[in-house]
Motif scaffolding. Structure first.
Motif: not given
Length: 127
Positions: A77-83, A57-65, A9-19
């Motif tokens: 979903l293998l190789g997918t980038e979430m934005d 489940e697999d868990v992907i984590e970025r910046e606390g999201a 996931m991108t930083n933008t996606a991580a920030e939106r998840i946290k919001a």
């Protein structure tokens, strides 16, 4: 040997998840991403609040999201980038998925194929 991440996931996606989590009245740990049959192209991405990690489940984590990936969706979903993107007409999560073969005109549904695991392993060995 490091563990392979199903998706990123991108930083933008991580920030939106946290919001989203901060604004929720539930004590969710993250969001759950999956796929379901539907739409004119055949499949749709699903996004829900995730209260806890489920078995397998697999868990992907970025910046606390955290993003929990439903086991039945992993091969799609293998190789997918979430934005996350905001435009004049819409805002929402977008998926840059190498397994997507087409999408409907409105962009709400996609056609996906399962990831080619042999090709991914060969590319990983070559790189």
């Amino acid at each position: 040997m490091g563990r392979f991440a199903v998706m990123s996931m991108t930083n933008t996606a991580a920030e939106r998840i946290k919001a989203i989590l901060a604004a929720s009245d539930r004590a969710a740990q993250g969001i759950r991403v999956g796929i379901k049959k539907g739409g004119c192209a055949g499949m749709e991405y699903t996004i829900d609040l995730a209260d806890e990690e489920r078995a397998g489940e697999d868990v992907i984590e970025r910046e606390g999201a955290k993003v929990f990936v439903a086991p039945e969706a992993v091969l799609f979903l293998l190789g997918t980038e979430m934005d996350y993107e905001e435009t004049v007409l819409r805002s929402g999560f977008v998926f840059k998925n190498p397994n997507q073969t087409s999408a409907c005109g409105c962009g709400e549904s996609v056609e996906l194929k399962q990831a080619d695991l042999a090709a991914m392993a060969a590319a990983q060995q070559a790189g």
